[in-house]
Write a protein that holds these residues in place. Sequence first.
Motif, PDB file in Angstrom:
ATOM      1  N   LEU A  22       0.835  -1.204   0.000  1.00  0.00           N
ATOM      2  CA  LEU A  22       0.000   0.000   0.000  1.00  0.00           C
ATOM      3  C   LEU A  22       0.866   1.249   0.000  1.00  0.00           C
ATOM      4  O   LEU A  22       0.686   2.154  -0.825  1.00  0.00           O
ATOM      5  CB  LEU A  22      -0.923  -0.008   1.232  1.00  0.00           C
ATOM      6  N   LEU A  23       1.832   1.324   0.919  1.00  0.00           N
ATOM      7  CA  LEU A  23       2.685   2.510   1.021  1.00  0.00           C
ATOM      8  C   LEU A  23       3.576   2.661  -0.217  1.00  0.00           C
ATOM      9  O   LEU A  23       3.765   3.777  -0.715  1.00  0.00           O
ATOM     10  CB  LEU A  23       3.532   2.429   2.284  1.00  0.00           C
ATOM     11  N   MET A  24       4.109   1.553  -0.710  1.00  0.00           N
ATOM     12  CA  MET A  24       4.968   1.617  -1.884  1.00  0.00           C
ATOM     13  C   MET A  24       4.192   2.091  -3.107  1.00  0.00           C
ATOM     14  O   MET A  24       4.638   2.984  -3.841  1.00  0.00           O
ATOM     15  CB  MET A  24       5.565   0.233  -2.152  1.00  0.00           C
ATOM     16  N   SER A  25       3.002   1.538  -3.324  1.00  0.00           N
ATOM     17  CA  SER A  25       2.202   1.911  -4.488  1.00  0.00           C
ATOM     18  C   SER A  25       1.773   3.365  -4.424  1.00  0.00           C
ATOM     19  O   SER A  25       1.829   4.088  -5.421  1.00  0.00           O
ATOM     20  CB  SER A  25       0.961   1.003  -4.588  1.00  0.00           C
ATOM     21  N   GLN A  26       1.343   3.820  -3.226  1.00  0.00           N
ATOM     22  CA  GLN A  26       0.938   5.215  -3.071  1.00  0.00           C
ATOM     23  C   GLN A  26       2.096   6.147  -3.403  1.00  0.00           C
ATOM     24  O   GLN A  26       1.936   7.171  -4.072  1.00  0.00           O
ATOM     25  CB  GLN A  26       0.460   5.464  -1.639  1.00  0.00           C
ATOM     26  N   THR A  27       3.289   5.810  -2.914  1.00  0.00           N
ATOM     27  CA  THR A  27       4.468   6.644  -3.147  1.00  0.00           C
ATOM     28  C   THR A  27       4.807   6.712  -4.633  1.00  0.00           C
ATOM     29  O   THR A  27       5.071   7.793  -5.176  1.00  0.00           O
ATOM     30  CB  THR A  27       5.670   6.091  -2.364  1.00  0.00           C
ATOM     31  N   LEU A  28       4.786   5.575  -5.316  1.00  0.00           N
ATOM     32  CA  LEU A  28       5.175   5.526  -6.719  1.00  0.00           C
ATOM     33  C   LEU A  28       4.123   6.156  -7.620  1.00  0.00           C
ATOM     34  O   LEU A  28       4.451   6.876  -8.570  1.00  0.00           O
ATOM     35  CB  LEU A  28       5.437   4.077  -7.130  1.00  0.00           C
ATOM     36  N   LYS A  29       2.842   5.903  -7.330  1.00  0.00           N
ATOM     37  CA  LYS A  29       1.780   6.490  -8.148  1.00  0.00           C
ATOM     38  C   LYS A  29       1.758   8.009  -8.022  1.00  0.00           C
ATOM     39  O   LYS A  29       1.440   8.711  -8.978  1.00  0.00           O
ATOM     40  CB  LYS A  29       0.430   5.899  -7.742  1.00  0.00           C
ATOM     41  N   ALA A  30       2.097   8.502  -6.829  1.00  0.00           N
ATOM     42  CA  ALA A  30       2.150   9.953  -6.635  1.00  0.00           C
ATOM     43  C   ALA A  30       3.218  10.578  -7.524  1.00  0.00           C
ATOM     44  O   ALA A  30       3.133  11.766  -7.859  1.00  0.00           O
ATOM     45  CB  ALA A  30       2.425  10.277  -5.170  1.00  0.00           C
ATOM     46  N   GLU A  31       4.240   9.789  -7.917  1.00  0.00           N
ATOM     47  CA  GLU A  31       5.292  10.282  -8.805  1.00  0.00           C
ATOM     48  C   GLU A  31       4.969  10.056 -10.274  1.00  0.00           C
ATOM     49  O   GLU A  31       5.759  10.404 -11.142  1.00  0.00           O
ATOM     50  CB  GLU A  31       6.611   9.589  -8.465  1.00  0.00           C
ATOM     51  N   GLY A  32       3.803   9.452 -10.558  1.00  0.00           N
ATOM     52  CA  GLY A  32       3.391   9.284 -11.941  1.00  0.00           C
ATOM     53  C   GLY A  32       3.706   7.935 -12.550  1.00  0.00           C
ATOM     54  O   GLY A  32       3.449   7.714 -13.737  1.00  0.00           O
ATOM     55  N   ILE A 118      12.707   6.689  -2.020  1.00  0.00           N
ATOM     56  CA  ILE A 118      12.622   5.519  -2.888  1.00  0.00           C
ATOM     57  C   ILE A 118      12.493   5.917  -4.349  1.00  0.00           C
ATOM     58  O   ILE A 118      13.039   5.280  -5.244  1.00  0.00           O
ATOM     59  CB  ILE A 118      11.442   4.602  -2.463  1.00  0.00           C
ATOM     60  N   LYS A 119      11.802   7.045  -4.613  1.00  0.00           N
ATOM     61  CA  LYS A 119      11.606   7.463  -6.000  1.00  0.00           C
ATOM     62  C   LYS A 119      12.943   7.802  -6.667  1.00  0.00           C
ATOM     63  O   LYS A 119      13.123   7.588  -7.864  1.00  0.00           O
ATOM     64  CB  LYS A 119      10.663   8.658  -6.071  1.00  0.00           C
ATOM     65  N   HIS A 120      13.878   8.347  -5.859  1.00  0.00           N
ATOM     66  CA  HIS A 120      15.171   8.717  -6.432  1.00  0.00           C
ATOM     67  C   HIS A 120      16.001   7.482  -6.743  1.00  0.00           C
ATOM     68  O   HIS A 120      16.703   7.440  -7.762  1.00  0.00           O
ATOM     69  CB  HIS A 120      15.912   9.647  -5.487  1.00  0.00           C
ATOM     70  N   ASP A 522       4.679  12.633   0.157  1.00  0.00           N
ATOM     71  CA  ASP A 522       4.464  12.665   1.604  1.00  0.00           C
ATOM     72  C   ASP A 522       2.973  12.708   1.928  1.00  0.00           C
ATOM     73  O   ASP A 522       2.500  12.051   2.861  1.00  0.00           O
ATOM     74  CB  ASP A 522       5.176  13.872   2.216  1.00  0.00           C
ATOM     75  N   LYS A 523       2.228  13.489   1.136  1.00  0.00           N
ATOM     76  CA  LYS A 523       0.773  13.539   1.330  1.00  0.00           C
ATOM     77  C   LYS A 523       0.162  12.158   1.105  1.00  0.00           C
ATOM     78  O   LYS A 523      -0.728  11.730   1.845  1.00  0.00           O
ATOM     79  CB  LYS A 523       0.148  14.547   0.371  1.00  0.00           C
ATOM     80  N   ALA A 524       0.648  11.471   0.068  1.00  0.00           N
ATOM     81  CA  ALA A 524       0.107  10.151  -0.249  1.00  0.00           C
ATOM     82  C   ALA A 524       0.381   9.151   0.871  1.00  0.00           C
ATOM     83  O   ALA A 524      -0.483   8.346   1.233  1.00  0.00           O
ATOM     84  CB  ALA A 524       0.708   9.644  -1.563  1.00  0.00           C
TER      85      ALA A 524
END
Length: 589
Positions: A22-32, A118-120, A522-524
Motif C-alpha cells: 500500500l505505502l509503496m504503491s501510493q508513493t510511486l503512483k504519486a510520482e506518476g 525511494i523514487k530517487h 508525503d501527502k500520499a
Amino acid sequence: MSKAAASKKLILVCDDDKTHILLMSQTLKAEGYQVVEACDGEQALALYNEFSPDIVLLDVNMPKIDGYTVCQKIRHTQRGRDLPILMITGSDDHTSIEQAYTAGATDFLPKPIKWPLIKHRIKYMLRSFDIQKSLKDSQEELRYLAYFDPLTELPNRQYIKKQIQTFIGIAKRAEHKLAVMFIDIDSFKRINETLGFSYGDAVLKEVSNRLNTHFREGDIITRGSLVENELQVARLGGDEFTLLLNDCGEDASIVEIAKRINATLSEPITIDQYSLVVTASIGIAIYPFDGEDAETLLKNADAAMYNAKSSGKNGFKLHSHDLTDRCLNRLKLEEYMRESLEVDNFELFYQVKVDASTGTTKSAEALLRLHHEEFGLISPGEFIPVAEDTGLIVDLGYWVIRQACKQIVKWQNEFNIPVSISVNVSGKQVSQANFVKRLKHILLETNVDPSLLEIELTESIVMGNAEENIVRLNEIKSLGVKLSIDDFGTGYSSLNYLKRFPIDNLKIDRSFITDISSKEEDKAIVSAISALADALSLNIVVEGVETKEQLMSVREICKDSPTLIQGFYFARPEPADKCKTSFIKGFQI
C-alpha cells in the motif's frame, strides 16, 4: 525524470505484506509511475510475463516462490537479462546482500525504507538501465556501468572495495601503510529538503569534481580507466565519498590531505542564484593498524567519521587516535548517569499533544533530559545510546514510567481533568520477563489511572519478534494501559500482525511531515496511514508539526480520523510546571 516520463514507466511491486504494498504503491503512483502488484512469487512471474515491466521491486521473503528464485528466473529470460531488479528485505547482513547479488539483483535495499527517497533510487536505476540499453554493444561502457556511479562518474562502492583489497596486498608485500578516508557531507539533508534534490545532485557533482581535481590530479582514476593508482576517489552512495591513499607515508601527510579536503570543500558553491557553503566530516583508518581487510578499514573509517561529526563537524578524526578518547568520555558519561539516577539529575520535560479538531490539550509526551552541573543539559542523542549499550536503559526506563505516573496524578489533582502521558519504552526493557509485573507495581504504587498512561514502542521493536510481542502487548493492555506505535511508516509493519496488536494509536514519523505541504509523495503516505488507521479504528498522532502550512495539510488529510498534533508550532518540550496554560486554555486552531 519528469512525471510525464515516469507515467510511461511500469513498475512491478512484489511483496506479501499488504501494508508495504500500500505505502509503496501510493508513493510511486504519486510520482506518476504505473504500478502492478503481486503478493507471491508465482504471481510475480506471471505478471512479469504479462506486462513486461520496466523495473521490478522484489521482496525476498514471499510465499510459494522466494524473491531470490524469482530474480533468477527473470534473469534467465531474454528481456530480463539487464532489467533493473531492486531486492527489498528486512535483513541487511552481509550474507543476505551477497545472496541477492548472486541471484542477479541490480541493487539491494534493506527495510525500514525511507519512503521519500525511494523514487530517487528508482529514477537512477531506470536512468542507468536506459543508458545500459543504449550502450550494451560496447563492452567498455558496460564495464563502466558496473563500476562507476552514474551521477558523479566516480568509481562506486563495488569497485573501491576491490581496489582497497588489492592495495592491501601491495602494502603488505612492500611493508608500507595504506589510508582510507571516509568523507560525509555535513547537513546535506537540509540542502535536499530546502532547495530540492536537483540542487543536491549538483552539490554532489561539484564535491566530486573538487576531490578529483584538487588532489594529486595526475594520479586520480578517470572515467573508463581501471588502472591501479596511488590515490583513488569513489562515491559510496548518498553524500558519502571515499579516498584511498596507497603508500600514504607518515600520519602528518595524511592529516595534511584531510585539512586540504576540508578547506577545499568549504569554499562556496554557486548553483543558479544560490551560493552554498558545504563542509565535510572525515574519518581516517590506516592499514595495518585499523584493519587488515577492506570491510574492516571502511567500517573503522566510517566510525571515525561519526566521531568527527559529533565533535562539531567540518573536521577529521583518526580512528586509532580517537578511539581512546571516545572510550574514556563514554566511561565518564556512564558513571555520571549512574550517579544521576541516585541524585535526580534526570528530569522529564513534556510536549503537549493538541486535538486537531478542537485545539484542546489533554495529553503530552514525556521526554527525558539529563542535567550536568558544568555543561548544563546533555542531549538525549548522547546519553540514550550509552544507556542502551550498558543496560542502564532498563532502570532509567522504570524511573521515567514512575515519574510520569506521579505527574499524571499531580496534574489530575491540580486541573481536575484527566491528562494522559505517553512514555517511550526501550525494546530491552519491554522484553524483560518481569516487565509487566514491574509496570503493574508502579501503577499500584502511584495510584494512577492506568488508562492515562500510554506506552510508546517503535515500529521496529514491535515487529522485531511479532508473535512474542502480541502476547506481551496483550499482557500490558490487560493492565488498562494504552499502547502506541511510534515512528510509524519508517519500519515494515505487516497488516496481518497490525490487526492482531492491541494498540490504540499510530504515531506518524516526522520525516513525512517536513515537506507535506509541498510534496505529493508525503501527502500520499500520510493519507495511506490515515486510511489504515481509520480501517483499524485507531487514533493518529502526528509529530513534527512546526508551521501553519504543515498543520493545515495534516488537518485536511486526516480530517476523517481522530488526530492529535505534536510539534513546535504549538509548544516545545518544557518542564511540567510550565504546561499549565496549555492544559487549561488549549490552542486556537
